[in-house]
Motif scaffolding. Structure first.
Motif, PDB file in Angstrom:
ATOM      1  N   LYS A  97       0.841  -1.188   0.000  1.00 63.80           N
ATOM      2  CA  LYS A  97       0.000   0.000   0.000  1.00 63.80           C
ATOM      3  C   LYS A  97       0.881   1.245   0.000  1.00 63.80           C
ATOM      4  O   LYS A  97       1.934   1.265   0.655  1.00 63.80           O
ATOM      5  N   SER A  98       0.473   2.269  -0.722  1.00 64.18           N
ATOM      6  CA  SER A  98       1.238   3.521  -0.740  1.00 64.18           C
ATOM      7  C   SER A  98       1.287   4.118   0.660  1.00 64.18           C
ATOM      8  O   SER A  98       0.503   3.748   1.548  1.00 64.18           O
ATOM      9  N   ARG A 101      -1.975   5.607   1.985  1.00 66.77           N
ATOM     10  CA  ARG A 101      -2.972   4.596   2.332  1.00 66.77           C
ATOM     11  C   ARG A 101      -2.590   3.880   3.634  1.00 66.77           C
ATOM     12  O   ARG A 101      -3.467   3.470   4.402  1.00 66.77           O
ATOM     13  N   ASN A 102      -1.303   3.723   3.902  1.00 69.14           N
ATOM     14  CA  ASN A 102      -0.864   3.186   5.184  1.00 69.14           C
ATOM     15  C   ASN A 102      -1.280   4.083   6.339  1.00 69.14           C
ATOM     16  O   ASN A 102      -1.649   3.612   7.412  1.00 69.14           O
ATOM     17  N   LEU A 105      -4.938   3.564   7.126  1.00 67.62           N
ATOM     18  CA  LEU A 105      -5.342   2.173   7.236  1.00 67.62           C
ATOM     19  C   LEU A 105      -6.029   1.910   8.574  1.00 67.62           C
ATOM     20  O   LEU A 105      -5.526   2.282   9.633  1.00 67.62           O
ATOM     21  N   TRP A 132       5.969   3.878  -2.302  1.00 65.66           N
ATOM     22  CA  TRP A 132       5.822   2.631  -1.579  1.00 65.66           C
ATOM     23  C   TRP A 132       6.713   2.653  -0.341  1.00 65.66           C
ATOM     24  O   TRP A 132       7.797   3.254  -0.341  1.00 65.66           O
TER      25      TRP A 132
END
Length: 258
Positions: A97-98, A101-102, A105, A132
């Motif tokens: 996940k980019s 997005r982390n 999360l 990433w």
């Protein structure tokens, strides 16, 4: 022996209780027949920065996991705010996940990129939102972990050795960042660390944990920002080392002193 460390009394001897963001009474955590934590009491006030130090295996991380609701097999009373966040020594980023997005999360609803980018900007990673995790340096990954705590708008931030894997310079920068975020957001912090100097640089109060409970408490009566060259800093540093069982005479001889 465990003790009640902080009664949240009002000034001038007023016995009216002040609110606590953490309230622990009679906490016991057993592994089989062995009590790692035994009848521990503790209060942490809103906005207070507390550091917890002690030898490996004394129960520091176990206590933090209890406060984080990651370990519920306990006896006693533990009251913590619903809004809390945890950062560990390992950033624990999901590699597929980019970064942005982390950061969001686990939050309810659809991923909110704007919220993630605002938090990343606060920790100096606004330009790394799309990358990433594998391309981040160790310091950047830890800052991404801190951004993940910010989006949760916590009343309590729990830090478990978050700088332990960083090199010395990166560690200093990370400590400064944590102090800045704490002042800006006003949440309470419990920092678990092995670093006595780090505890004194960051905390309002340092707790020394020995087997099964809190053995000593030190109020850090130093102005901020802290200066390690000040005589008072050295006095407090030596006090903590003494409580930790460090033989200062042997240390001085080893370092070339008398």
């Amino acid at each position: 022996m465990a003790a009640v460390l902080h009664r949240n009394l009002s000034p001038a001897g007023d016995e009216t209780p002040r609110p606590s963001v953490v309230r622990v009474r009679g906490l016991t955590r057993r592994f089989g027949a062995r009590a790692v934590i035994d009848n521990l009491d503790l209060d942490i006030a809103p906005g207070e920065f507390v550091a917890l130090i002690g030898a490996s295996g004394c129960g520091k991380s176990t206590f933090l996991r209890v406060l984080a609701d990651l370990d519920a097999d306990i006896e006693g009373e533990v009251a913590v705010p619903a809004r809390r966040a945890v950062a560990f020594q390992e950033p624990r980023l999901i590699p597929w996940k980019s970064v942005w997005r982390n950061v969001v999360l686990g939050l309810p609803g659809l991923p909110n990129r704007g919220r993630a980018e605002a938090a990343l900007a606060e920790v100096g990673l606004g330009h790394r939102a799309e990358v990433w995790p594998k391309v981040l340096s160790g310091g950047e990954a830890q800052r991404a972990s801190l951004a993940r705590t910010l989006v949760r708008d916590p009343d309590l931030l729990l830090l478990d050795e978050p700088f332990g894997a960083l090199d010395a310079l990166t560690r200093l920068n990370a400590q400064t960042l944590v102090a800045d975020l704490w002042r800006r957001h006003g949440y309470a912090v419990l920092l678990v660390t092995h670093d006595v100097e780090e505890a004194l640089l960051l905390a309002d109060r340092v707790l020394v944990m020995e087997a099964r409970g809190i053995a000593h408490e030190l109020v850090v009566d130093l102005p901020r920002p802290r200066d390690i060259s000040r005589e008072r800093f050295g006095v407090l540093h030596r006090q903590l080392l003494t409580w930790l069982g460090v033989n200062l005479r042997d240390t001085a001889v080893h370092d070339g002193g008398e």
